[in-house]
Design an enzyme around this catalytic site. Structure first.
Site, PDB file in Angstrom:
ATOM      1  N   CYS A 142       0.870  -1.176   0.000  1.00 14.84           N
ATOM      2  CA  CYS A 142       0.000   0.000   0.000  1.00 14.84           C
ATOM      3  C   CYS A 142       0.901   1.216   0.000  1.00 14.84           C
ATOM      4  O   CYS A 142       2.014   1.173   0.518  1.00 14.84           O
ATOM      5  CB  CYS A 142      -0.869  -0.003   1.257  1.00 14.84           C
TER       6      CYS A 142
ATOM      7  N   CYS B  75      -3.693   5.992   0.047  1.00 16.35           N
ATOM      8  CA  CYS B  75      -3.237   4.659  -0.358  1.00 16.35           C
ATOM      9  C   CYS B  75      -2.927   4.583  -1.843  1.00 16.35           C
ATOM     10  O   CYS B  75      -2.348   3.608  -2.321  1.00 16.35           O
ATOM     11  CB  CYS B  75      -4.290   3.615   0.019  1.00 16.35           C
TER      12      CYS B  75
ATOM     13  N   LYS C 171     -12.002  -4.703   3.209  1.00 19.13           N
ATOM     14  CA  LYS C 171     -11.400  -3.749   4.133  1.00 19.13           C
ATOM     15  C   LYS C 171     -12.322  -2.548   4.257  1.00 19.13           C
ATOM     16  O   LYS C 171     -12.597  -1.853   3.276  1.00 19.13           O
ATOM     17  CB  LYS C 171     -10.030  -3.316   3.610  1.00 19.13           C
TER      18      LYS C 171
ATOM     19  N   ARG D 252      -2.532   4.414  12.281  1.00 20.35           N
ATOM     20  CA  ARG D 252      -2.137   5.632  11.559  1.00 20.35           C
ATOM     21  C   ARG D 252      -1.164   6.462  12.392  1.00 20.35           C
ATOM     22  O   ARG D 252      -0.299   7.141  11.837  1.00 20.35           O
ATOM     23  CB  ARG D 252      -3.376   6.423  11.132  1.00 20.35           C
TER      24      ARG D 252
ATOM     25  N   ARG E 204     -10.509   8.127   3.555  1.00 16.93           N
ATOM     26  CA  ARG E 204     -10.355   6.943   2.701  1.00 16.93           C
ATOM     27  C   ARG E 204     -11.691   6.357   2.242  1.00 16.93           C
ATOM     28  O   ARG E 204     -11.762   5.231   1.776  1.00 16.93           O
ATOM     29  CB  ARG E 204      -9.568   5.869   3.451  1.00 16.93           C
TER      30      ARG E 204
ATOM     31  N   LYS F  90     -11.248  -7.196   7.409  1.00 14.50           N
ATOM     32  CA  LYS F  90     -10.581  -6.269   8.305  1.00 14.50           C
ATOM     33  C   LYS F  90     -11.445  -5.051   8.543  1.00 14.50           C
ATOM     34  O   LYS F  90     -11.947  -4.500   7.562  1.00 14.50           O
ATOM     35  CB  LYS F  90      -9.257  -5.847   7.647  1.00 14.50           C
TER      36      LYS F  90
ATOM     37  N   SER G 106      -5.438  -2.398  14.934  1.00 20.01           N
ATOM     38  CA  SER G 106      -4.824  -1.620  16.015  1.00 20.01           C
ATOM     39  C   SER G 106      -5.833  -1.139  17.054  1.00 20.01           C
ATOM     40  O   SER G 106      -5.556  -1.181  18.254  1.00 20.01           O
ATOM     41  CB  SER G 106      -4.077  -0.435  15.409  1.00 20.01           C
TER      42      SER G 106
ATOM     43  N   TYR H   1      -1.764  -8.051  16.851  1.00 21.47           N
ATOM     44  CA  TYR H   1      -0.608  -7.508  17.566  1.00 21.47           C
ATOM     45  C   TYR H   1      -0.333  -8.315  18.833  1.00 21.47           C
ATOM     46  O   TYR H   1       0.689  -8.120  19.476  1.00 21.47           O
ATOM     47  CB  TYR H   1      -0.854  -6.019  17.881  1.00 21.47           C
TER      48      TYR H   1
END
Ligand code: PBG
Length: 324
Positions: free
Chosen positions: A118, A128, A195, A205, A217, A248, A274, A313
């Site tokens: 990306c 992106c 997504k 971000r 976006r 996602k 995240s 994560y």
């Protein structure tokens, strides 16, 4: 019916509960995201994601010690001064991702390397794709060759799988075409197929310093209200030749994951993003949740909804909880 039939009979003891368990989470399900920066011996914490650091390539070895997962996904975070309108730094064979791939392939042959493809962390505007000349709209077709070039660089550096996340139409076809014509027919593609334009990417971000400098976006990511549209988008990626599909974020979109799983024979990944990580970490730090239990329940839910693999994560921590 009750009283002859009693659901509690099968839950009455731990061994019986173990026996009837339908879903499990194991280390082999997990993919660890790694943020790579320039420099040496440098670790930059991400304030909104306690426990996750951006690291220079030489620290990868330390990062992957005692991490029992089959795959990582790499994100490059170049310095601001290296970002431009055309994302030139994304094509740099000496950039952190290309070097990171080579380092992992050399030192951890049993870990598969996936790379995020990306432009958002490489452009000075944070989108992106690249903006068209006239109205500031992101130019879909002009972005495709850049994504394909970036993917080919990752393949050439040794990536096992590239994961395009720009949500440009035709990106899977463009990347597959370039990989084939350049001799990388064994490099797989994991499409960020569904997504969503989600508010749960906030901490990422921060980490990638990639918030768009104008607009947002929503002209390319999927509206969170739309399940059919997401399915349509994902199945187009399948038709274009992706090897994996992905949904996602994960937890807010389990219905999409479930439905996609029942409409494809491809393996499906889910990305616990995240913001999902931050919710768990911060709530646990304030004593509101038992972290271990809440994390395992979230991952279990994602598996139960149909994920074959989960990008999280928590991957390293969970792999240690499971295989101490
Ligand atoms: C790049 C990209 C993003 C994420 C993964 N790849 C950010 C975005 O689209 O804004 C988000 C990952 C996360 O939040 O953990 N386009």
């Amino acid at each position: 019916m009750f009283p002859e039939k009693r659901m509690r009979r099968r839950r009455i003891s731990e061994p019986l509960r173990r026996l009837s368990r339908e879903t499990d989470v194991c280390s082999d399900d997990l993919i660890l995201p790694v943020f790579l920066i320039e420099g040496k011996n440098t670790r930059r914490p991400i304030p909104s994601m306690p426990g996750v650091d951006r690291i220079s390539v030489d620290l990868i070895e330390e990062e992957l010690q005692d991490c029992w997962v089959p795959a990582v996904i790499l994100f490059g975070v170049p310095e601001q001064k290296r970002r431009d309108r055309q994302a030139s730094a994304a094509m740099d064979p000496e950039g952190p991702v290309a070097r990171g791939i080579r380092a992992i392939k050399q030192n951890f042959p049993s870990i598969a390397v996936i790379t995020d493809v990306c432009l958002c962390a490489y452009t000075d505007h944070g989108h992106c794709g690249i903006p068209g000349d006239t109205n500031g709209e992101i130019d879909n077709d002009a972005t495709l060759p850049l994504l394909a070039r970036m993917a080919a660089l990752h393949a050439e550096s040794g990536a096992d799988m590239v994961a395009p996340s720009a949500m440009m139409d035709g990106q899977i076809r463009a990347i597959r075409g370039t990989l084939e014509s350049e001799g990388f027919s064994n490099t797989a593609i994991m499409a960020y197929a569904a997504k969503f334009a989600s508010s749960f990417y906030g901490p990422f971000r921060d980490a990638a310093e990639s918030s768009p400098s104008f607009g947002d976006r929503r002209t390319y990511q999927i509206p969170p209200a739309n399940r059919r549209e997401a399915l349509c988008d994902a199945l187009m990626d399948e038709a274009e030749g992706t090897d994996w599909l992905m949904v996602k974020p994960a937890l807010p979109f389990l219905d999409v994951l479930f439905e996609l799983k029942h409409n494809t024979r491809l393996p499906v990944a889910a990305y616990q993003v995240s913001g999902e990580y931050a919710m768990l970490k911060h709530a646990a730090a304030r004593g509101a949740l038992d972290e271990h239990a809440a994390v395992m329940e979230s991952l279990l839910s994602i598996k139960r909804a149909g994920a074959d693999a989960v990008i999280t994560y928590y991957a390293k921590e969970v792999s240690q909880w499971i295989n101490p």
